[in-house]
Design a protein around this motif. Structure first.
Motif, PDB file in Angstrom:
ATOM      1  N   SER A   1       0.822  -1.206   0.000  1.00  0.00           N
ATOM      2  CA  SER A   1       0.000   0.000   0.000  1.00  0.00           C
ATOM      3  C   SER A   1       0.861   1.263   0.000  1.00  0.00           C
ATOM      4  O   SER A   1       2.009   1.263   0.443  1.00  0.00           O
ATOM      5  CB  SER A   1      -0.921   0.003   1.219  1.00  0.00           C
ATOM      6  OG  SER A   1      -0.186   0.299   2.383  1.00  0.00           O
ATOM      7  N   ALA A   2       0.275   2.336  -0.502  1.00  0.00           N
ATOM      8  CA  ALA A   2       0.952   3.629  -0.514  1.00  0.00           C
ATOM      9  C   ALA A   2       1.307   4.056   0.910  1.00  0.00           C
ATOM     10  O   ALA A   2       2.379   4.618   1.142  1.00  0.00           O
ATOM     11  CB  ALA A   2       0.073   4.683  -1.184  1.00  0.00           C
ATOM     12  N   LEU A   3       0.434   3.766   1.860  1.00  0.00           N
ATOM     13  CA  LEU A   3       0.681   4.143   3.251  1.00  0.00           C
ATOM     14  C   LEU A   3       1.992   3.554   3.759  1.00  0.00           C
ATOM     15  O   LEU A   3       2.795   4.251   4.378  1.00  0.00           O
ATOM     16  CB  LEU A   3      -0.487   3.703   4.140  1.00  0.00           C
ATOM     17  CG  LEU A   3      -0.314   3.959   5.633  1.00  0.00           C
ATOM     18  CD1 LEU A   3      -0.188   5.450   5.915  1.00  0.00           C
ATOM     19  CD2 LEU A   3      -1.466   3.361   6.412  1.00  0.00           C
TER      20      LEU A   3
ATOM     21  N   THR B   1       1.809  10.604   4.585  1.00  0.00           N
ATOM     22  CA  THR B   1       1.306   9.584   5.500  1.00  0.00           C
ATOM     23  C   THR B   1       0.039  10.075   6.200  1.00  0.00           C
ATOM     24  O   THR B   1      -0.960   9.359   6.280  1.00  0.00           O
ATOM     25  CB  THR B   1       2.383   9.204   6.546  1.00  0.00           C
ATOM     26  OG1 THR B   1       3.517   8.679   5.855  1.00  0.00           O
ATOM     27  CG2 THR B   1       1.873   8.192   7.546  1.00  0.00           C
ATOM     28  N   ILE B   2       0.087  11.297   6.699  1.00  0.00           N
ATOM     29  CA  ILE B   2      -1.082  11.879   7.369  1.00  0.00           C
ATOM     30  C   ILE B   2      -2.264  11.955   6.403  1.00  0.00           C
ATOM     31  O   ILE B   2      -3.397  11.597   6.755  1.00  0.00           O
ATOM     32  CB  ILE B   2      -0.745  13.270   7.950  1.00  0.00           C
ATOM     33  CG1 ILE B   2       0.234  13.130   9.111  1.00  0.00           C
ATOM     34  CG2 ILE B   2      -2.016  13.994   8.399  1.00  0.00           C
ATOM     35  CD1 ILE B   2       0.837  14.445   9.576  1.00  0.00           C
ATOM     36  N   MET B   3      -1.994  12.387   5.185  1.00  0.00           N
ATOM     37  CA  MET B   3      -3.073  12.496   4.190  1.00  0.00           C
ATOM     38  C   MET B   3      -3.665  11.119   3.869  1.00  0.00           C
ATOM     39  O   MET B   3      -4.876  10.999   3.673  1.00  0.00           O
ATOM     40  CB  MET B   3      -2.553  13.164   2.919  1.00  0.00           C
ATOM     41  CG  MET B   3      -2.282  14.640   3.100  1.00  0.00           C
ATOM     42  SD  MET B   3      -1.461  15.420   1.694  1.00  0.00           S
ATOM     43  CE  MET B   3      -2.604  15.079   0.384  1.00  0.00           C
ATOM     44  N   GLU B   4      -2.821  10.118   3.845  1.00  0.00           N
ATOM     45  CA  GLU B   4      -3.302   8.765   3.554  1.00  0.00           C
ATOM     46  C   GLU B   4      -4.225   8.256   4.671  1.00  0.00           C
ATOM     47  O   GLU B   4      -5.203   7.575   4.402  1.00  0.00           O
ATOM     48  CB  GLU B   4      -2.100   7.818   3.370  1.00  0.00           C
ATOM     49  CG  GLU B   4      -2.417   6.512   2.731  1.00  0.00           C
ATOM     50  CD  GLU B   4      -2.791   6.610   1.257  1.00  0.00           C
ATOM     51  OE1 GLU B   4      -3.490   5.703   0.787  1.00  0.00           O
ATOM     52  OE2 GLU B   4      -2.395   7.598   0.582  1.00  0.00           O
ATOM     53  N   TYR B   5      -3.905   8.593   5.901  1.00  0.00           N
ATOM     54  CA  TYR B   5      -4.765   8.202   7.026  1.00  0.00           C
ATOM     55  C   TYR B   5      -6.100   8.957   6.996  1.00  0.00           C
ATOM     56  O   TYR B   5      -7.119   8.430   7.433  1.00  0.00           O
ATOM     57  CB  TYR B   5      -4.073   8.454   8.367  1.00  0.00           C
ATOM     58  CG  TYR B   5      -3.206   7.323   8.830  1.00  0.00           C
ATOM     59  CD1 TYR B   5      -3.765   6.124   9.277  1.00  0.00           C
ATOM     60  CD2 TYR B   5      -1.818   7.430   8.846  1.00  0.00           C
ATOM     61  CE1 TYR B   5      -2.976   5.079   9.712  1.00  0.00           C
ATOM     62  CE2 TYR B   5      -1.018   6.391   9.284  1.00  0.00           C
ATOM     63  CZ  TYR B   5      -1.596   5.219   9.724  1.00  0.00           C
ATOM     64  OH  TYR B   5      -0.815   4.185  10.152  1.00  0.00           O
ATOM     65  N   GLY B   6      -6.061  10.202   6.578  1.00  0.00           N
ATOM     66  CA  GLY B   6      -7.302  10.957   6.440  1.00  0.00           C
ATOM     67  C   GLY B   6      -7.520  12.001   7.515  1.00  0.00           C
ATOM     68  O   GLY B   6      -6.903  11.985   8.580  1.00  0.00           O
ATOM     69  N   ARG B   7      -8.450  12.888   7.214  1.00  0.00           N
ATOM     70  CA  ARG B   7      -8.763  14.034   8.069  1.00  0.00           C
ATOM     71  C   ARG B   7      -9.325  13.617   9.428  1.00  0.00           C
ATOM     72  O   ARG B   7      -8.961  14.175  10.462  1.00  0.00           O
ATOM     73  CB  ARG B   7      -9.752  14.953   7.349  1.00  0.00           C
ATOM     74  CG  ARG B   7     -10.074  16.198   8.133  1.00  0.00           C
ATOM     75  CD  ARG B   7     -10.928  17.122   7.346  1.00  0.00           C
ATOM     76  NE  ARG B   7     -10.143  17.552   6.195  1.00  0.00           N
ATOM     77  CZ  ARG B   7     -10.583  18.348   5.245  1.00  0.00           C
ATOM     78  NH1 ARG B   7     -11.817  18.785   5.279  1.00  0.00           N
ATOM     79  NH2 ARG B   7      -9.815  18.699   4.239  1.00  0.00           N
TER      80      ARG B   7
END
Length: 144
Positions: free
Chosen positions: A2-4, A69-75
């Motif tokens: 995964s990208a994460l 990484t933060i963006m992949e986890y989400g808001r």
């Protein structure tokens, strides 16, 4: 894969590379503050400049992959991860530390350093302490 996981791995890799330099640069400042030999000081000026400019892209890439990484986890994850907010404050302090190294580098370059080797010895320990707290926050993810 995964990208994460790729983002996390690259974030950690570039952080380690950045910190290798951030740990060593103030040690060079210690030696420079203690030296009175012109030839030694000239060599230290070159080493300090090369090291700081070498690790700066690692600092930038650490931030890039951290943000990804933060963006992949989400808001939602970001809003509810208070430990991460504390971590980010400490990370901002590290970037300010890195930026201050450029000022110190300029002081040595122009032979206007007024700080003692003791100052640089203490200065050398700051990123170690910050990294310790950052790692504890990232690994334990306490609910604050």
């Amino acid at each position: 894969m995964s990208a994460l996981l790729v983002y996390k791995a690259l974030h950690i890799f570039f952080m380690i590379a950045w910190f290798a330099g951030i740990f060593y640069l103030p040690r060079l400042f210690v030696y420079h503050a203690m030296s009175e030999e012109k030839s030694c000081n000239s060599m230290l000026k070159v080493m300090e400049r090369r090291l700081l400019y070498f690790v700066t892209p690692f600092a930038i890439l650490t931030a890039v992959f951290g943000v990804l990484t933060i963006m992949e986890y989400g808001r939602e994850w970001f809003k509810h991860s208070m430990w991460l907010h504390y971590k980010l404050v400490l990370v901002i302090i590290l970037y300010l530390y890195h930026g201050f190294c450029f000022k110190l580098l300029a002081d040595f370059k122009h032979d206007r350093n007024t700080r003692s080797h003791r100052f640089y010895r203490i200065f050398n320990e700051l990123p170690v302490l910050l990294l310790l707290v950052i790692i504890f926050l990232a690994v334990t993810k306490p609910s604050l």
